[in-house]
Design a protein around this motif. Structure first.
Motif, PDB file in Angstrom:
ATOM      1  N   ARG A  12       0.970  -1.682  -0.281  1.00  0.00           N
ATOM      2  CA  ARG A  12      -0.014   0.154  -0.339  1.00  0.00           C
ATOM      3  C   ARG A  12       0.866   1.050  -0.578  1.00  0.00           C
ATOM      4  O   ARG A  12       2.685   1.567   0.305  1.00  0.00           O
ATOM      5  CB  ARG A  12      -0.748  -0.183   1.593  1.00  0.00           C
ATOM      6  CG  ARG A  12      -2.222  -1.323   1.476  1.00  0.00           C
ATOM      7  CD  ARG A  12      -2.358  -0.930   2.361  1.00  0.00           C
ATOM      8  NE  ARG A  12      -2.324  -1.104   3.704  1.00  0.00           N
ATOM      9  CZ  ARG A  12      -2.595   0.126   4.726  1.00  0.00           C
ATOM     10  NH1 ARG A  12      -3.014   1.566   4.064  1.00  0.00           N
ATOM     11  NH2 ARG A  12      -2.199   0.173   5.643  1.00  0.00           N
ATOM     12  N   GLY A  13       0.417   2.483  -0.466  1.00  0.00           N
ATOM     13  CA  GLY A  13       0.568   3.741  -0.011  1.00  0.00           C
ATOM     14  C   GLY A  13       2.039   4.221  -1.319  1.00  0.00           C
ATOM     15  O   GLY A  13       1.800   2.931  -2.268  1.00  0.00           O
ATOM     16  N   ASP A 191       1.169  12.215  -0.247  1.00  0.00           N
ATOM     17  CA  ASP A 191      -0.337  11.796   1.109  1.00  0.00           C
ATOM     18  C   ASP A 191      -0.533  10.328   0.018  1.00  0.00           C
ATOM     19  O   ASP A 191      -0.963   8.987  -0.980  1.00  0.00           O
ATOM     20  CB  ASP A 191      -1.477  12.315  -0.434  1.00  0.00           C
ATOM     21  CG  ASP A 191      -3.342  11.892  -0.105  1.00  0.00           C
ATOM     22  OD1 ASP A 191      -3.198  12.350   0.765  1.00  0.00           O
ATOM     23  OD2 ASP A 191      -3.736  12.966  -1.770  1.00  0.00           O
ATOM     24  N   THR A 192      -0.901   9.799   1.427  1.00  0.00           N
ATOM     25  CA  THR A 192      -1.034   8.122   1.479  1.00  0.00           C
ATOM     26  C   THR A 192      -2.644   7.752   2.591  1.00  0.00           C
ATOM     27  O   THR A 192      -2.918   8.584   3.649  1.00  0.00           O
ATOM     28  CB  THR A 192      -0.081   6.517   1.763  1.00  0.00           C
ATOM     29  OG1 THR A 192       0.976   7.873   3.308  1.00  0.00           O
ATOM     30  CG2 THR A 192       0.915   7.797   1.213  1.00  0.00           C
ATOM     31  N   ASP A 193      -2.407   6.749   2.969  1.00  0.00           N
ATOM     32  CA  ASP A 193      -3.702   6.421   3.416  1.00  0.00           C
ATOM     33  C   ASP A 193      -2.741   6.401   5.604  1.00  0.00           C
ATOM     34  O   ASP A 193      -3.915   6.124   6.801  1.00  0.00           O
ATOM     35  CB  ASP A 193      -3.888   4.832   3.820  1.00  0.00           C
ATOM     36  CG  ASP A 193      -4.717   5.102   2.961  1.00  0.00           C
ATOM     37  OD1 ASP A 193      -5.520   6.005   2.175  1.00  0.00           O
ATOM     38  OD2 ASP A 193      -5.146   3.690   2.852  1.00  0.00           O
ATOM     39  N   ALA A 196      -4.947   8.798   8.150  1.00  0.00           N
ATOM     40  CA  ALA A 196      -6.435   8.535   8.770  1.00  0.00           C
ATOM     41  C   ALA A 196      -5.485   6.845   9.721  1.00  0.00           C
ATOM     42  O   ALA A 196      -6.151   7.361  10.364  1.00  0.00           O
ATOM     43  CB  ALA A 196      -6.821   8.271   7.539  1.00  0.00           C
ATOM     44  N   SER A 197      -3.862   6.557   9.786  1.00  0.00           N
ATOM     45  CA  SER A 197      -4.079   5.317  10.407  1.00  0.00           C
ATOM     46  C   SER A 197      -3.558   6.548  11.787  1.00  0.00           C
ATOM     47  O   SER A 197      -3.977   5.801  12.787  1.00  0.00           O
ATOM     48  CB  SER A 197      -3.211   4.663   9.972  1.00  0.00           C
ATOM     49  OG  SER A 197      -3.496   4.276   8.159  1.00  0.00           O
ATOM     50  N   PRO A 201      -7.285  12.345   8.854  1.00  0.00           N
ATOM     51  CA  PRO A 201      -6.939  12.406   7.596  1.00  0.00           C
ATOM     52  C   PRO A 201      -6.620  13.344   6.837  1.00  0.00           C
ATOM     53  O   PRO A 201      -6.557  13.016   5.664  1.00  0.00           O
ATOM     54  CB  PRO A 201      -8.376  11.542   7.368  1.00  0.00           C
ATOM     55  CG  PRO A 201      -9.060  10.779   8.640  1.00  0.00           C
ATOM     56  CD  PRO A 201      -8.230  11.774   9.875  1.00  0.00           C
TER      57      PRO A 201
END
Ligand code: NAP
Length: 248
Positions: A12-13, A191-193, A196-197, A201
């Motif tokens: 991911r990311g 800009d990745t998750d 938010a984690s 966010p």
């Protein structure tokens, strides 16, 4: 040299961007993940559909036994790796330092710092000419948090990244003469998750105005730097920590 790359947290990311770019540059890629099998399996399917070579391997890199098993599996799937990208990382929830619990600090240091140390140790044993290896390259995804310190957000995370910067400098000197170049890329806000984690966010939008380039970076912009550092184009870079942060 065998073009085989291990990307920890490659599903991911930033890790996913590195994995995809590595495939286009002719690497067989071992995509390590921990919990999100769906993301890893989908990425491998996408790579196979485009004719690339990749495999998803589950391992919690904060566990040295799982790291050993990860490297064993890579060897049996693709042969000896020539590149390790230490990318997997977490922040823990954003808060003041005096509010963070020991479990969070333990987990962040366990994954970001010990995970990178364990993986790099396995890589050295396979790549070093001292052990009969053919050399290779280690690139660690650090963070500019290591020098900014992340006050009020995640000081423990900044500390975990300062530690991998020290590993990069020391290991580069230790194994440079054994055919292994060791470098790091320090992203700014990407800009990745991960934001938010960490419980915010909207962090990218909040911080973008104070970045000299006035925007967050993309995962692809970090992948570009990582792939350059492990390429022959960067053959005289060793112990380099490359900021990729929009000037922050
Ligand atoms: P992300 O989108 O949250 O992805 C994190 C990746 O790490 C996922 O593939 C995840 O796998 C994996 N991972 C987490 N814990 C793991 C474990 N114990 N063992 C193996 N894999 C694990 O994060 P990102 O933003 O791409 O961040 C990648 C790296 O860049 C991190 O080291 C981060 O500190 C660094 N960085 C990011 C930024 C930024 O602004 N995004 C800035 C500076 C530095 P699962 O999905 O399976 O859990």
């Amino acid at each position: 040299m065998n073009r085989v790359m291990i990307v920890t947290g490659g599903s991911r990311g930033i890790g996913a961007a590195i994995s995809k770019m590595a495939v286009t540059e002719g690497y067989s890629v071992a995509i390590n993940y921990h919990t999100r099998a769906d993301a890893a399996v989908n990425l491998v399917r996408e790579i196979h559909d485009q004719g690339g070579s990749a495999v998803a391997i589950k391992a919690d890199i904060s566990d040295p036994n799982q790291v050993k098993a990860l490297f064993e599996q890579v060897k049996s799937e693709f042969g000896t790796p020539s590149v390790l990208v230490n990318n997997a990382g977490i922040t823990g929830k954003i808060c003041r330092f005096d509010e963070v619990d020991p479990e969070t600090m333990n987990k962040v240091i366990g994954i970001n710092t010990l995970g990178a140390l364990y993986c790099s140790q396995e890589a050295v044993k396979l790549m070093s000419t001292e052990y009969g290896g053919k050399g290779g390259s280690i690139v660690t995804v650090s963070s500019i948090a290591a020098r900014l310190g992340s006050p009020g957000e995640y000081v423990w995370y900044a500390a975990s990244k300062a530690a991998v910067d020290a590993m990069t400098v020391g290991l580069a000197k230790e194994v440079g003469g054994e055919g292994i170049r060791v470098n790091a890329v320090s992203p700014g806000i990407i800009d990745t998750d991960i934001h938010a984690s960490g419980g915010e966010p909207g962090r990218v939008d909040r911080i973008a105005p104070v970045i000299p380039l006035k925007r967050a970076g993309t995962a692809q912009e970090i992948a570009n730097a990582v792939l350059w550092l492990c390429s022959d184009q960067a053959s005289y870079c060793n112990g380099t920590i490359l900021d990729c942060s929009g000037g922050r």
